[in-house]
Design a protein around this motif. Structure first.
Motif, PDB file in Angstrom:
ATOM      1  N   ASP A  24       8.566 -10.016  -0.023  1.00 47.59           N
ATOM      2  CA  ASP A  24       9.289  -9.802  -1.279  1.00 47.59           C
ATOM      3  C   ASP A  24      10.629 -10.504  -1.343  1.00 47.59           C
ATOM      4  O   ASP A  24      11.051 -10.942  -2.418  1.00 47.59           O
ATOM      5  N   ALA A  25      11.333 -10.581  -0.251  1.00 48.88           N
ATOM      6  CA  ALA A  25      12.627 -11.264  -0.210  1.00 48.88           C
ATOM      7  C   ALA A  25      12.741 -11.932   1.149  1.00 48.88           C
ATOM      8  O   ALA A  25      12.484 -11.304   2.181  1.00 48.88           O
ATOM      9  N   VAL A  26      13.106 -13.202   1.138  1.00 45.78           N
ATOM     10  CA  VAL A  26      13.192 -13.984   2.366  1.00 45.78           C
ATOM     11  C   VAL A  26      14.483 -14.783   2.322  1.00 45.78           C
ATOM     12  O   VAL A  26      14.787 -15.431   1.307  1.00 45.78           O
ATOM     13  N   THR A  27      15.252 -14.757   3.403  1.00 46.65           N
ATOM     14  CA  THR A  27      16.472 -15.552   3.481  1.00 46.65           C
ATOM     15  C   THR A  27      16.473 -16.378   4.753  1.00 46.65           C
ATOM     16  O   THR A  27      15.839 -16.029   5.749  1.00 46.65           O
ATOM     17  N   ALA A  28      17.223 -17.482   4.711  1.00 44.82           N
ATOM     18  CA  ALA A  28      17.255 -18.406   5.847  1.00 44.82           C
ATOM     19  C   ALA A  28      18.642 -19.011   5.976  1.00 44.82           C
ATOM     20  O   ALA A  28      19.580 -18.635   5.276  1.00 44.82           O
ATOM     21  N   GLY A  29      18.767 -19.973   6.874  1.00 43.16           N
ATOM     22  CA  GLY A  29      19.977 -20.772   7.056  1.00 43.16           C
ATOM     23  C   GLY A  29      19.556 -22.186   7.392  1.00 43.16           C
ATOM     24  O   GLY A  29      18.402 -22.435   7.753  1.00 43.16           O
ATOM     25  N   LEU A  30      20.482 -23.113   7.305  1.00 45.47           N
ATOM     26  CA  LEU A  30      20.143 -24.527   7.507  1.00 45.47           C
ATOM     27  C   LEU A  30      20.224 -24.977   8.957  1.00 45.47           C
ATOM     28  O   LEU A  30      19.664 -26.015   9.314  1.00 45.47           O
ATOM     29  N   GLN A  31      20.903 -24.247   9.823  1.00 48.71           N
ATOM     30  CA  GLN A  31      21.403 -24.787  11.085  1.00 48.71           C
ATOM     31  C   GLN A  31      20.415 -24.788  12.241  1.00 48.71           C
ATOM     32  O   GLN A  31      20.794 -25.083  13.371  1.00 48.71           O
ATOM     33  N   ARG A  59       0.830  -1.204   0.000  1.00 52.06           N
ATOM     34  CA  ARG A  59       0.000   0.000   0.000  1.00 52.06           C
ATOM     35  C   ARG A  59       0.868   1.260   0.000  1.00 52.06           C
ATOM     36  O   ARG A  59       0.464   2.293  -0.539  1.00 52.06           O
ATOM     37  N   HIS A  60       2.062   1.164   0.570  1.00 52.00           N
ATOM     38  CA  HIS A  60       2.930   2.348   0.677  1.00 52.00           C
ATOM     39  C   HIS A  60       4.129   2.280  -0.278  1.00 52.00           C
ATOM     40  O   HIS A  60       5.043   3.112  -0.166  1.00 52.00           O
ATOM     41  N   GLY A  61       4.148   1.295  -1.181  1.00 53.51           N
ATOM     42  CA  GLY A  61       5.225   1.220  -2.157  1.00 53.51           C
ATOM     43  C   GLY A  61       6.566   0.843  -1.574  1.00 53.51           C
ATOM     44  O   GLY A  61       7.609   1.318  -2.033  1.00 53.51           O
ATOM     45  N   VAL A  62       6.561  -0.055  -0.595  1.00 61.80           N
ATOM     46  CA  VAL A  62       7.780  -0.456   0.110  1.00 61.80           C
ATOM     47  C   VAL A  62       8.046  -1.935  -0.157  1.00 61.80           C
ATOM     48  O   VAL A  62       7.118  -2.755  -0.164  1.00 61.80           O
ATOM     49  N   LEU A  63       9.313  -2.296  -0.395  1.00 65.79           N
ATOM     50  CA  LEU A  63       9.681  -3.704  -0.488  1.00 65.79           C
ATOM     51  C   LEU A  63       9.856  -4.279   0.914  1.00 65.79           C
ATOM     52  O   LEU A  63      10.385  -3.609   1.817  1.00 65.79           O
ATOM     53  N   LEU A  64       9.446  -5.536   1.092  1.00 72.19           N
ATOM     54  CA  LEU A  64       9.507  -6.189   2.401  1.00 72.19           C
ATOM     55  C   LEU A  64      10.512  -7.328   2.362  1.00 72.19           C
ATOM     56  O   LEU A  64      10.325  -8.324   1.650  1.00 72.19           O
ATOM     57  N   TYR A  65      11.597  -7.178   3.118  1.00 73.31           N
ATOM     58  CA  TYR A  65      12.598  -8.233   3.282  1.00 73.31           C
ATOM     59  C   TYR A  65      12.507  -8.790   4.690  1.00 73.31           C
ATOM     60  O   TYR A  65      12.374  -8.041   5.668  1.00 73.31           O
ATOM     61  N   THR A  66      12.609 -10.132   4.827  1.00 76.44           N
ATOM     62  CA  THR A  66      12.640 -10.716   6.160  1.00 76.44           C
ATOM     63  C   THR A  66      13.659 -11.841   6.239  1.00 76.44           C
ATOM     64  O   THR A  66      13.838 -12.619   5.301  1.00 76.44           O
ATOM     65  N   ASP A  67      14.318 -11.901   7.387  1.00 76.52           N
ATOM     66  CA  ASP A  67      15.246 -12.983   7.722  1.00 76.52           C
ATOM     67  C   ASP A  67      14.480 -14.002   8.557  1.00 76.52           C
ATOM     68  O   ASP A  67      13.960 -13.671   9.624  1.00 76.52           O
ATOM     69  N   VAL A  68      14.403 -15.251   8.064  1.00 76.26           N
ATOM     70  CA  VAL A  68      13.649 -16.291   8.774  1.00 76.26           C
ATOM     71  C   VAL A  68      14.560 -17.432   9.218  1.00 76.26           C
ATOM     72  O   VAL A  68      14.098 -18.549   9.450  1.00 76.26           O
ATOM     73  N   THR A  69      15.849 -17.138   9.372  1.00 73.37           N
ATOM     74  CA  THR A  69      16.820 -18.171   9.719  1.00 73.37           C
ATOM     75  C   THR A  69      16.378 -18.990  10.923  1.00 73.37           C
ATOM     76  O   THR A  69      16.444 -20.220  10.918  1.00 73.37           O
ATOM     77  N   ALA A  70      15.946 -18.324  11.980  1.00 76.21           N
ATOM     78  CA  ALA A  70      15.635 -19.004  13.236  1.00 76.21           C
ATOM     79  C   ALA A  70      14.244 -19.600  13.260  1.00 76.21           C
ATOM     80  O   ALA A  70      13.948 -20.436  14.117  1.00 76.21           O
TER      81      ALA A  70
END
Length: 410
Positions: free
Chosen positions: A192-199, A166-177
């Protein structure tokens, strides 16, 4: 001078019940011992495609661009931010623990104009608080951690995608844990962008960072490369790319993972095998069942610790399923207790960072260790060590309460 012959690697046996890393699933480590092949071998490129498909299931997305960054979970974070954020662009970071501060630091290092909002450690933000900050600051990117192991809190994300669009913002989140141990729905929530880790809940070793990118994120990455290279109008003139990394340039990494297979780096083959097996096992189990498994064992651990007289830290309504923090009893040397648990019983639990250092222990039930025997063993050891430290504990209370929780859930 001759170097003495060294013994082979022979680590001690540990049950890793801290906030991560955890014991990798043996099926993952077996997969990692498979034979190497060349990075452009047809079998290898097909395995890369399979891995992308598996992680679409893990992330609950249809995103074409779902692949791996070679490096720990921090590599994924840096790749996302350095590729999505232009120098001078404003990034909003809601900080509710140590890893929000990490996003802030990385954002500053890549030249972003980082603004933060903060809440007390042990709490999370409401969607209204985040939207209010977006309206006030008008950032290009909202960068937020879903699960912060330093506080054990799980930030709700389900309303943030709609707010950001609604506000023209990209949403990035870290979901490692949090990924695989807590609900994550990339497409339904508009991430919009999501990153993680295996551990952690993915039950593998550190060293590979899965990532998924929406069409909006890919457009920003692709457009940015062309504009900065001076070729938006077809011209070859211009100053050249100013993305402040070669290794973490997602535009180049996508060219490597995509059908062009343009050389960027040599894929970490053994880590690819491990990451593929992590995702294969989870999709075989089913993501909803994996989350339910983490909830079952995580809540058994938390209820058992409370029965031992330990006070649970933070807003329990928003705690991650896979890790719990407890306040260290007054008069107890928390580090000495942790050392005793490790040396006498071979079990590792965690302390914390910043304002919580020395105040809490963090105990995880995640990935391969999200199982009943690991919970019951850890609770039994906690009782013994607490009693030895002079804490008054009802005999068998922790394990009995956990067992009752399992029986009620059956």
């Amino acid at each position: 001078m001759h170097t003495p012959i060294q013994a082979p690697v022979n680590p001690p046996h540990r049950l890793l019940m801290g906030p991560g890393p955890i014991n990798a699933d043996p099926r993952v480590t077996r997969a990692m011992s498979a034979a190497l092949v060349g990075q452009y071998d047809p079998w290898m490129t097909e395995t890369m495609n399979e891995t992308m498909a598996l992680y679409r299931d893990v992330f609950q997305t249809e995103n074409e661009w779902t692949f791996l960054i070679d490096g720990t979970s921090r590599a994924g974070i840096e790749a996302a931010l350095v590729s999505l954020v232009e120098p001078g662009e404003k990034v909003l970071v809601p900080v509710f623990g140590r890893f929000g501060l990490l996003l802030k630091e990385i954002g500053e290092r890549i030249g972003a104009d980082v603004v933060t909002i903060e809440t007390e450690w042990g709490q999370v933000f409401t969607p209204e608080q985040i939207e209010q900050a977006i309206v006030a600051e008008r950032p290009s990117v909202l960068a937020v951690v879903q699960g912060d192991t330093s506080t054990t809190m799980n930030q709700p994300l389900e309303d943030l995608g709609e707010i950001c669009r609604r506000h023209g913002v990209l949403l990035y989140t870290d979901v490692t844990a949090s990924v695989a141990g807590n609900e994550l729905r990339t497409d339904d929530w508009g991430l919009d962008a999501v990153t993680a880790g295996l551990q952690k809940c993915l039950a593998g070793p550190s060293g590979s960072s899965p990532i998924t990118l929406s069409d909006r994120a890919v457009e920003k990455i692709r457009t940015r490369r062309h504009v900065e290279a001076g070729i938006a109008d077809g011209s070859t003139a211009g100053p050249g790319p100013v993305i402040r990394s070669n290794y973490f340039d997602l535009a180049q990494i996508m060219d490597y993972w995509g059908p062009q297979r343009l050389n960027h780096h040599t894929e970490a083959t053994s880590m690819l095998y491990g990451a593929r097996e992590c995702a294969r096992l989870l999709t075989q189990e089913g993501m909803d069942r994996a989350v339910a498994r983490h909830a079952l064992h995580g809540h058994a651990m938390a209820s058992g610790l409370a029965a031992l007289g330990l006070e649970l830290f933070g807003d329990q309504e928003h705690r991650m399923n896979n890790v719990v923090a407890v306040l260290i009893p007054e008069g107890i040397n928390g580090d000495a207790v942790r050392a005793s648990i490790l040396s006498d019983y071979g079990i590792e639990i965690g302390t914390s960072f910043g304002p919580l250092h020395g105040r809490v222990w963090r105990i995880g039930t995640m990935g391969y260790n999200a199982r009943r025997d690991a919970v019951m063993t850890t609770l039994s050891v906690m009782e013994s060590v607490l009693r030895a430290a002079g804490v008054s504990v009802v005999a068998g209370a922790g394990t009995a309460t956990a067992l009752e929780h399992y029986q009620d859930a059956a």
